[in-house]
Design an enzyme around this catalytic site. Structure first.
Site, mmCIF file in Angstrom:
data_model
loop_
_atom_site.group_PDB
_atom_site.id
_atom_site.type_symbol
_atom_site.label_atom_id
_atom_site.label_comp_id
_atom_site.label_asym_id
_atom_site.label_seq_id
_atom_site.Cartn_x
_atom_site.Cartn_y
_atom_site.Cartn_z
ATOM 1 N N HIS A 18 0.812 -1.222 0.000
ATOM 2 C CA HIS A 18 0.000 0.000 0.000
ATOM 3 C C HIS A 18 0.847 1.274 0.000
ATOM 4 C CE1 HIS A 18 0.344 -0.072 4.531
ATOM 5 N NE2 HIS A 18 0.315 1.233 4.349
ATOM 6 N N ASP A 23 -0.067 -7.632 1.728
ATOM 7 C CA ASP A 23 0.477 -6.274 1.729
ATOM 8 C C ASP A 23 2.003 -6.332 1.685
ATOM 9 O OD1 ASP A 23 0.602 -3.546 1.824
ATOM 10 O OD2 ASP A 23 0.072 -3.371 3.955
ATOM 11 N N SER A 25 4.345 2.989 6.952
ATOM 12 C CA SER A 25 4.339 1.531 6.902
ATOM 13 C C SER A 25 5.596 0.998 6.235
ATOM 14 C CB SER A 25 3.124 1.044 6.116
ATOM 15 O OG SER A 25 1.940 1.475 6.720
#
Length: 258
Positions: free
Chosen positions: A65, A111, A207
């Protein structure tokens, strides 16, 4: 499905969740010099976007993402914990974005993403950049095992600006069944660590950094409860790298796009 079917050379069209859950290191401490030298700052238009980590001389791993629409705006900084000191020699262009082909949105899993750099990173004992090893088989981490996570995200809940100096934090592994019960849904191919019943951990804003256990990168910071950093009633969630080894090895072994 070919390992590089989702690797695009010039542009990446992806649906990004606005304010997608990510990580900022809450109540951690500054990383020591020459510690975690595999850490990468994934940047969009030279601004820190996500963490990442060097897994081969020309590939950085991060969260899917963290992808951007324009490849030419993406770069990676390696070789410094202080982003104010990021010189031209520390910045690497990205010539290929390889998202896992099953990734759709952050909370549905998969992810994970590999970024192929525009040139190889000089490695060696006297170089400022090191590789981090990945698992070679599926892992079964024991509950309460202490691992570490690092990032450049904000250091206080509610803040939105990243910090210049890398922060690191120890976090305990949380039982997967208990984690799913607390989240109230099935969580596929993930590791749960930290956050729950704690005042420290990860949050929105940054992230892609590694969850490191016994010197191995075992997880990728993926998501936490939306906008709840002070502090969550559910565990932090990481992509379990060991569940994607076949795909990772195919991508790393490929030098040209399909």
């Amino acid at each position: 499905m070919h390992a590089l079917q989702k690797c695009l050379l010039f542009t990446v069209v992806t649906c990004l969740i606005q304010n997608a859950p990510g990580s900022e290191i809450i109540k951690g401490q500054k990383a020591k010099e020459k510690f975690m030298q595999y850490m990468a700052s994934v940047q969009n238009n030279t601004e820190h976007r996500c963490g990442g980590f060097l897994v081969s001389e020309d590939f950085v791993m991060t969260a899917a993402h963290c992808a951007v629409k324009k490849l030419k705006s993406l770069s990676v900084v390696l070789g410094t914990h202080d982003l104010k000191k990021a010189g031209k020699k520390m910045r690497y262009g990205v010539k290929m974005i390889c998202k896992h082909p099953a990734f759709k949105n952050v909370e549905d899993g998969n992810d994970i993403m590999l970024l192929k750099l525009s040139k190889k990173v000089p490695l060696g004992d006297k170089k400022p950049v090191k590789l981090i090893q990945l698992p070679i088989q599926k892992l079964n981490l024991k509950e309460n095992k202490i691992c570490s996570v690092a990032g450049w995200g904000p250091t206080e809940p509610g803040k939105h600006r990243s910090v210049n100096e890398l922060q690191v934090l120890n976090v305990p592994i949380i039982n997967k069944d208990e984690c799913q019960k607390l989240w109230g849904r099935t969580l596929k191919n993930v590791i749960c660590a930290g956050g729950y019943k704690a005042k420290s951990g990860i949050c929105q804003g940054d992230s892609g950094g590694p969850l490191v256990c016994n010197g191995l990168a075992v997880g990728i910071v993926s998501f936490n409860k939306y906008r709840n950093c002070n502090y969550p009633d559910v565990p932090n969630v990481y992509t379990d790298i060991s569940k994607y080894l076949q795909w990772i090895n195919k991508v790393l072994a490929t030098t040209k796009p399909s």
